[in-house]
Structure formats: C-alpha cells, structure tokens
Design an enzyme around this catalytic site. Structure first.
Site, PDB file in Angstrom:
ATOM      1  N   ASN A   1       0.856  -1.199   0.000  1.00 59.96           N
ATOM      2  CA  ASN A   1       0.000   0.000   0.000  1.00 59.96           C
ATOM      3  C   ASN A   1       0.880   1.233   0.000  1.00 59.96           C
ATOM      4  O   ASN A   1       2.057   1.168   0.370  1.00 59.96           O
ATOM      5  CB  ASN A   1      -0.885  -0.010   1.256  1.00 59.96           C
ATOM      6  CG  ASN A   1      -1.889   1.123   1.267  1.00 59.96           C
ATOM      7  OD1 ASN A   1      -2.443   1.484   0.223  1.00 59.96           O
ATOM      8  ND2 ASN A   1      -2.116   1.705   2.429  1.00 59.96           N
TER       9      ASN A   1
ATOM     10  N   HIS B   1       0.872   5.297   1.431  1.00 53.93           N
ATOM     11  CA  HIS B   1       0.177   6.171   2.375  1.00 53.93           C
ATOM     12  C   HIS B   1       0.839   7.553   2.320  1.00 53.93           C
ATOM     13  O   HIS B   1       2.070   7.645   2.348  1.00 53.93           O
ATOM     14  CB  HIS B   1       0.280   5.579   3.786  1.00 53.93           C
ATOM     15  CG  HIS B   1      -0.550   6.296   4.789  1.00 53.93           C
ATOM     16  ND1 HIS B   1      -1.922   6.168   4.850  1.00 53.93           N
ATOM     17  CD2 HIS B   1      -0.219   7.182   5.763  1.00 53.93           C
ATOM     18  CE1 HIS B   1      -2.387   6.925   5.830  1.00 53.93           C
ATOM     19  NE2 HIS B   1      -1.380   7.556   6.395  1.00 53.93           N
TER      20      HIS B   1
END
Ligand code: GRF
Length: 190
Positions: free
Chosen positions: A110, A112
């Site tokens: 991911n 961020h």
C-alpha cells in the site's frame, strides 16, 4: 526471462494506477518482466477505469455496495486475485477497510501519504500539512490486518517550507508516482 504478475486495486482518480502501469506494465528489469494482469475497482464510477482503458486494460468492477458485509466482498475480491495467479497486489487508493479474509491470503503493498508511523488513517495528508514538522513525505508498506502498520518498504520525504496546501498536495502526488513503481520493483525483484 521470468514473469511477475501484479494486480492494481483502486477506487477513485487512479493517478497511482496510471503511474504504475506506465512504469511497469510489460517492462523488463534484470530478466524479469512485470505484467499488470488485473486491475480491479470497487467503484463503478472511478476515473481510474478510463485511465486503465488507455492502456488496453479493462478493470474488473466489484461494487462493494452490492455485498451484505465486508467479509463477503473481500471473499470475492480475494478469489479474483487468486484466479489471476497474482504475485503481488498493489493497493493504489483502494478505499476499503480490508478484513483478515483478504490480508491473511493476499500479499499486498500500500502507499500512504505520510511518513509512517506518523499520521496513520484518514486525513493523513491534511494532518501532515497542518503539523509543525518541517518535512513531509510518503510511505510504501506491506499490508497487514492492522491499518497502515505493516513493514515499511520505502519512504521519500521533502521540505514543507514555503508550500501552500495546493503545492503540498502536488508534491505528495509527484512523490507517490515516483516512489510507488520503485517499491513494487523492490518487493517483486529482490
Ligand atoms: C493517494 O494519495 C494515496 O496515497 C492514497 O489515496 C490517494 C489515491 O490517489 N492512499 P489516486 O487515486 O492514485 O490518484
């Protein structure tokens, strides 16, 4: 020549999706070719659908509003990823909280928009901008059941000084689009 397949999951604008496709799709690095074998969204109206189509990729739409709970949605998404024999799943603005049904079966990365472990969760970009820190940045990390807490793959940072919010956002976006393809390569190829 070996082949590594990635899936890219997105929910909205698709800026990271496009940056990843441009940098990685059907490109070879040290004898390994990376293929974006699956693009998938939970949002039938996501702009990223148009971006993927520019590259001849047709996203699978799995509309989360049609499922009774997160677990049922995650089961279908997980099955789709497994059916495509994906080596690494890349979350690119995929705005769903994932249950262990997903996180325990799928190897995923991911991105961020903060320097983790600072500013986990929602409004990270705003909180990072508003803080009195002199630097800000973005983090790529492996996905675990705990939100924004998996092993950090890489980070990039920049000085906030002199940036208004619009310039700050643009800098985050630009930093993400450079860092994310490199992080995917790092995970897949090393
Ligand atoms: C990015 O800022 C990313 O950090 C966050 O969601 C945003 C997605 O933007 N997780 P886009 O859809 O890739 O343009």
């Amino acid at each position: 020549m070996s082949l590594k397949k990635i899936a890219i999951l997105f929910s909205g604008e698709g800026g990271n999706l496009e940056a990843l496709i441009r940098a990685l799709h059907k490109k070879s690095f040290d004898g390994t070719t990376i293929e974006v074998a699956l693009t998938l969204t939970n949002n039938p109206l996501a702009n990223g659908i148009k971006r993927a189509r520019k590259f001849g990729l047709e996203p699978i739409v799995i509309d989360h509003t049609l499922f009774p709970d997160r677990e049922t949605f995650d089961t279908v998404v997980t099955e789709s990823i497994r059916a495509h024999e994906i080596d690494l799943t890349v979350l690119a603005g995929f705005m769903r909280i994932l249950t262990p049904i997903f996180t325990e079966q799928i190897r995923a990365i991911n991105i961020h928009p903060s320097l983790l472990p600072l500013f986990k969760g929602a409004r990270a970009l705003e909180r990072s901008f508003e803080s009195d820190m002199k630097v800000a940045g973005v983090t790529t990390h492996m996905v675990t059941t705990e939100l924004d807490s998996g092993e950090i793959v890489d980070q990039a940072c920049f000085s906030k000084e002199g940036l208004d919010f619009e310039a700050f956002k643009a800098k985050i976006t630009q930093t993400e689009h450079t860092l994310y393809p490199e992080s995917v390569k790092k995970v897949l190829l090393t």
